[in-house]
Write a protein that holds these residues in place. Structure first.
Motif, PDB file in Angstrom:
ATOM      1  N   VAL A  45       0.854  -1.192   0.000  1.00 55.67           N
ATOM      2  CA  VAL A  45       0.000   0.000   0.000  1.00 55.67           C
ATOM      3  C   VAL A  45       0.884   1.235   0.000  1.00 55.67           C
ATOM      4  CG1 VAL A  45      -1.929  -1.123   1.164  1.00 55.67           C
ATOM      5  CG2 VAL A  45      -0.162   0.002   2.531  1.00 55.67           C
ATOM      6  N   SER A  46       0.382   2.290  -0.596  1.00 58.16           N
ATOM      7  CA  SER A  46       1.121   3.552  -0.640  1.00 58.16           C
ATOM      8  C   SER A  46       1.050   4.229   0.726  1.00 58.16           C
ATOM      9  CB  SER A  46       0.516   4.461  -1.702  1.00 58.16           C
ATOM     10  OG  SER A  46      -0.797   4.856  -1.326  1.00 58.16           O
ATOM     11  N   ILE A  47       1.777   5.320   0.855  1.00 58.35           N
ATOM     12  CA  ILE A  47       1.751   6.077   2.114  1.00 58.35           C
ATOM     13  C   ILE A  47       0.337   6.568   2.404  1.00 58.35           C
ATOM     14  CG2 ILE A  47       2.537   8.172   3.266  1.00 58.35           C
ATOM     15  CD1 ILE A  47       5.215   7.836   1.876  1.00 58.35           C
ATOM     16  N   ALA A  48      -0.322   7.099   1.372  1.00 54.54           N
ATOM     17  CA  ALA A  48      -1.682   7.607   1.561  1.00 54.54           C
ATOM     18  C   ALA A  48      -2.639   6.464   1.915  1.00 54.54           C
ATOM     19  CB  ALA A  48      -2.148   8.323   0.312  1.00 54.54           C
ATOM     20  N   GLU A  49      -2.529   5.367   1.194  1.00 54.98           N
ATOM     21  CA  GLU A  49      -3.393   4.215   1.492  1.00 54.98           C
ATOM     22  C   GLU A  49      -3.117   3.677   2.893  1.00 54.98           C
ATOM     23  OE1 GLU A  49      -3.683   2.637  -3.157  1.00 54.98           O
ATOM     24  OE2 GLU A  49      -2.163   1.853  -1.775  1.00 54.98           O
ATOM     25  N   GLY A  50      -1.846   3.703   3.290  1.00 60.80           N
ATOM     26  CA  GLY A  50      -1.495   3.252   4.632  1.00 60.80           C
ATOM     27  C   GLY A  50      -2.113   4.124   5.706  1.00 60.80           C
ATOM     28  N   LEU A  51      -2.116   5.436   5.457  1.00 61.44           N
ATOM     29  CA  LEU A  51      -2.751   6.353   6.423  1.00 61.44           C
ATOM     30  C   LEU A  51      -4.242   6.055   6.550  1.00 61.44           C
ATOM     31  CD1 LEU A  51      -0.988   9.728   5.495  1.00 61.44           C
ATOM     32  CD2 LEU A  51      -0.726   8.428   7.629  1.00 61.44           C
ATOM     33  N   VAL A  52      -4.862   5.745   5.427  1.00 59.44           N
ATOM     34  CA  VAL A  52      -6.287   5.391   5.457  1.00 59.44           C
ATOM     35  C   VAL A  52      -6.488   4.101   6.242  1.00 59.44           C
ATOM     36  CG1 VAL A  52      -8.255   4.678   4.046  1.00 59.44           C
ATOM     37  CG2 VAL A  52      -6.822   6.590   3.309  1.00 59.44           C
ATOM     38  N   VAL A  53      -5.617   3.118   6.022  1.00 59.81           N
ATOM     39  CA  VAL A  53      -5.718   1.844   6.743  1.00 59.81           C
ATOM     40  C   VAL A  53      -5.605   2.078   8.247  1.00 59.81           C
ATOM     41  CG1 VAL A  53      -4.508  -0.321   7.222  1.00 59.81           C
ATOM     42  CG2 VAL A  53      -4.914   0.383   4.859  1.00 59.81           C
ATOM     43  N   ILE A  54      -4.626   2.874   8.652  1.00 58.20           N
ATOM     44  CA  ILE A  54      -4.423   3.117  10.087  1.00 58.20           C
ATOM     45  C   ILE A  54      -5.603   3.895  10.673  1.00 58.20           C
ATOM     46  CG2 ILE A  54      -2.986   4.330  11.761  1.00 58.20           C
ATOM     47  CD1 ILE A  54      -0.568   3.618  10.031  1.00 58.20           C
ATOM     48  N   ALA A  55      -6.095   4.896   9.949  1.00 55.82           N
ATOM     49  CA  ALA A  55      -7.235   5.677  10.444  1.00 55.82           C
ATOM     50  C   ALA A  55      -8.467   4.784  10.588  1.00 55.82           C
ATOM     51  CB  ALA A  55      -7.524   6.833   9.501  1.00 55.82           C
ATOM     52  N   LEU A  56      -8.735   3.982   9.573  1.00 57.66           N
ATOM     53  CA  LEU A  56      -9.872   3.070   9.643  1.00 57.66           C
ATOM     54  C   LEU A  56      -9.710   2.069  10.780  1.00 57.66           C
ATOM     55  CD1 LEU A  56     -10.558   2.285   5.865  1.00 57.66           C
ATOM     56  CD2 LEU A  56     -11.979   3.649   7.414  1.00 57.66           C
ATOM     57  N   SER A  57      -8.489   1.603  10.985  1.00 60.21           N
ATOM     58  CA  SER A  57      -8.225   0.633  12.047  1.00 60.21           C
ATOM     59  C   SER A  57      -8.485   1.240  13.415  1.00 60.21           C
ATOM     60  CB  SER A  57      -6.783   0.127  11.955  1.00 60.21           C
ATOM     61  OG  SER A  57      -6.551  -0.541  10.732  1.00 60.21           O
ATOM     62  N   LEU A  58      -8.037   2.477  13.607  1.00 62.80           N
ATOM     63  CA  LEU A  58      -8.258   3.143  14.899  1.00 62.80           C
ATOM     64  C   LEU A  58      -9.750   3.353  15.158  1.00 62.80           C
ATOM     65  CD1 LEU A  58      -5.355   5.754  14.786  1.00 62.80           C
ATOM     66  CD2 LEU A  58      -5.560   3.847  16.396  1.00 62.80           C
ATOM     67  N   VAL A  59     -10.466   3.782  14.138  1.00 61.69           N
ATOM     68  CA  VAL A  59     -11.914   3.996  14.299  1.00 61.69           C
ATOM     69  C   VAL A  59     -12.621   2.672  14.564  1.00 61.69           C
ATOM     70  CG1 VAL A  59     -14.019   4.732  13.127  1.00 61.69           C
ATOM     71  CG2 VAL A  59     -11.931   6.095  12.905  1.00 61.69           C
ATOM     72  N   ALA A  60     -12.275   1.659  13.771  1.00 62.05           N
ATOM     73  CA  ALA A  60     -12.916   0.347  13.948  1.00 62.05           C
ATOM     74  C   ALA A  60     -12.603  -0.229  15.318  1.00 62.05           C
ATOM     75  CB  ALA A  60     -12.460  -0.605  12.846  1.00 62.05           C
TER      76      ALA A  60
END
Length: 674
Positions: A336-351
């Motif tokens: 995953v790209s840096i931007a996609e990784g940030l989305v993954v981490i943000a979604l993970s924290l919310v979930a």
């Protein structure tokens, strides 16, 4: 009999140390720090950080400390309520995560991946995932997927769950023993967990050296990490650490944890000696937090932002990996790209936050008691078990509807069979049946066919109809196994005994590159074949190169053939099938129109094994025309998938070749079959 006293930490030190709900806040922060390392390393570095090792150690630290405070009341009778409470805390979030993965798999993954998801879902739900992955790590026939399993991270939770069953037994045993011996509980448990540490660590070092892939998931190779956490819980409270030493230990621990995954290849070197790096770093941080007026790293870990993550650390570990893999699937990339990784981490924290809040709300709403905990465990199990079992049952019903008449496979290319495919029928085999597509005989070799050489243990199988009947033997790797499927129907109809010596990834060609185990097996297999009074021996006469016309004779095969022919056995050489760079079954599921290959690009113009057929006792069988009709290699023929992966035939298609095999063998004078 007196009750041993239980040591407590000094109140002055406790006041100096930040606390949250009576717990050491810096250790909640350490747990958060470890999980954040896991997430960041997974998302952007594609490496293992060592944070999981810290998580395992801390779970034993907290568990031991909790039991130690109640040492005077511990008994076997107290354990059922502990287990119910502990798994009521763990299972709801885990079950919801598994259920979400199943839903994603049903919607987004091809059916060829469903069975693996099913198996890992059951293993994760029952805290057996680490052993399932151990088996897969050494299974030659396990399917190779483009993307990692969305549930493979449950291996550590499975190890942890197993320890949560074992550790209380050890703790209670230690407490009971201490009461009987009138020793300090702390002293007895220190000896006990010191012994566990020593034995498990020695085992871990040895097994990591000889079988690291399997050792990585091995509970017994991980017990020392838990034992170290227990020893820290027993010993650290008695330590008095100065402020300067606490500062040094704290920052050394933080730097060591951050750099562990960068310096060490954790995935390939753990859990042996190298795993001391993150675990001792965690111990250093545990000790650092004992300092008077702790500051520096300990204060950072005890800060509100870090401890807030600590409150959702378990859920964050649960959800981050499925979200990461789901993202890979959706963007069709293994990184995953840096931007996609940030989305993954943000979604993970919310979930993780939502999951934690939701589970706590449900738990609060149904009261507190052992019975409540037991009900919560049962409901959590059913949340996964009911839909999963229903999905599997529905797939089994669909599989039962597949018929040879609607799915004749290669027989549509044989005019004399009058076979016709039903285009409205589902493709056979179903994606969920691929693991059953390997050809198998009735059982291990015994009686007259049992090999004497230990090097052949587990590789000899047989189907015996009559000891007096002629015997056919197939010897080689997985390609010998797959081609046996085309011959078996003919041999069984004609009343032959069938013996097979099969070793995945190990062809019967003495000069081909191989490890020591394969070379030893080749020698023993050749000797067995020469000694066996078989009428016909079948070998793979060529070796195809993926997406290339550089097909060749396996190096050294000629010497093996000479020995077998000299023993009085006829030799049948099967031509290898074309091989590819991509999984042809997955291609059928995703882009069926792009799966074909021109025969000239994947196979030599002429059968290279012709050079071996000068001897009248050596015959060739080439079925390429039924894999690549009219010069075009196809992924599906006659409503049957030809390949189950990138280079192996499905058993269903191999069996459909039987009429062509009988017709071809009838034209070979030296082979009395057909």
């Amino acid at each position: 009999m007196t009750t041993p006293s239980v040591d407590t930490t000094s109140r002055r030190t406790e006041r100096a140390r930040p606390t949250v709900d009576g717990r050491r806040a810096d250790l909640d922060g350490l747990r958060a720090f470890a999980i954040l390392l896991v997430v960041v390393y997974h998302v952007w570095l594609g490496r293992v950080s060592g944070g999981v090792d810290v998580f395992l150690l801390l779970s034993a630290y907290f568990l031991t400390g909790s039991f130690l405070r109640r040492a005077g009341t511990l008994s076997l009778a107290t354990l059922p309520s502990f287990w119910a409470r502990r798994f009521a805390q763990l299972l709801p979030a885990a079950a919801l995560t598994i259920a979400a993965v199943l839903a994603f798999a049903a919607l987004a993954l091809p059916s060829s991946q469903w069975r693996a998801v099913w198996e890992q879902a059951w293993a994760s739900l029952t805290y057996w995932q680490n052993w399932a992955l151990t088996e897969a790590a050494v299974d030659y026939y396990a399917r190779t997927e483009t993307f990692p399993s969305m549930l493979q991270h449950f291996w550590s939770l499975s190890v942890q769950g197993q320890v949560f069953v074992l550790w209380p037994l050890l703790l209670v045993a230690g407490a009971v023993l201490a009461r009987r011996m009138q020793w300090s509980v702390r002293r007895v448990l220190t000896i006990l967990f010191g012994a566990v540490f020593a034995v498990s660590f020695a085992y871990s070092v040895v097994v990591t050296t000889v079988a690291q892939q399997a050792a990585y998931f091995d509970t017994w190779a991980r017990l020392w990490e838990f034992a170290l956490g227990s020893l820290a819980a027993l010993i650290v409270p008695r330590l008095h650490v100065g402020r300067v030493l606490g500062l040094v230990l704290g920052w050394v621990g933080v730097v060591a944890l951050v750099t562990c995954g960068l310096v060490l290849d954790v995935g390939a070197g753990f859990p042996g000696v190298a795993a001391l790096w993150p675990t001792l770093a965690a111990v250093a941080l545990i000790v650092a937090g004992r300092a008077e007026r702790p500051a520096g790293a300990s204060a950072l870990l005890a800060s509100r932002p870090v401890t807030a993550v600590g409150g959702i650390a378990y859920a964050l570990y649960l959800v981050h990996w499925p979200i990461l893999v789901a993202t890979m699937v959706l963007v069709d990339s293994t990184r995953v790209s840096i931007a996609e990784g940030l989305v993954v981490i943000a979604l993970s924290l919310v979930a993780a936050w939502l999951l934690t809040r939701g589970v706590r709300a449900v738990a609060r709403g149904i009261g507190t008691s052992t019975a409540r905990d037991a009900r919560l465990v049962v409901v959590s199990l059913l949340v996964v078990a009911l839909p999963l079992a229903s999905w599997q049952a529905a797939s089994a019903v669909q599989a039962a509807g597949v018929s040879p008449q609607a799915n004749p496979g290669a027989q549509v290319l044989m005019p004399w069979t009058d076979a016709r495919a039903d285009d409205d029928a589902p493709l056979a085999p179903l994606g969920t049946q691929l693991e059953d597509e390997w050809i198998a005989l009735d059982g291990p070799c015994d009686d007259a066919f049992a090999p004497d050489d230990d090097r052949l243990d587990g590789s000899c199988v047989q189907t015996v109809v009559d000891p007096a009947a002629p015997t056919f033997i197939a010897v080689g790797d997985s390609h010998a196994q797959q081609w046996l499927g085309a011959l078996l129907p003919v041999l069984q109809d004609d009343g032959w005994n069938v013996v097979a010596l099969l070793k995945g990834g190990c062809s019967l060609a003495p000069d081909e590159d191989a490890d020591d185990e394969c070379r030893e097996w080749r020698t023993a297999a050749a000797a067995y074949t020469v000694a066996l009074p078989a009428a016909v021996a079948m070998f793979i006469g060529t070796k195809a190169v993926p997406e290339s016309d550089q097909e060749r004779v396996p190096a050294g095969l000629g010497r093996v053939i000479d020995g077998v022919v000299a023993s009085g056995t006829e030799v049948l050489l099967m031509r290898d099938n074309p091989r590819f760079h991509e999984d042809m079954y997955t291609c059928l599921e995703q882009t069926p129109d792009e799966c074909g290959r021109d025969l000239a690009t994947v196979q030599a113009p002429a059968n290279p094994a012709i050079a071996l057929a000068d001897d009248p006792h050596v015959s060739l069988l080439d079925l390429t025309e039924y894999l690549c009709p009219e010069g075009r290699c196809r992924a599906a023929i006659g409503n049957v998938a030809v390949y189950l992966d990138d280079n192996h035939l499905t058993g269903t298609y191999a069996r459909s070749l039987a009429p062509a095999v009988r017709a071809a063998l009838a034209e070979i004078p030296g082979i009395p079959i057909g």
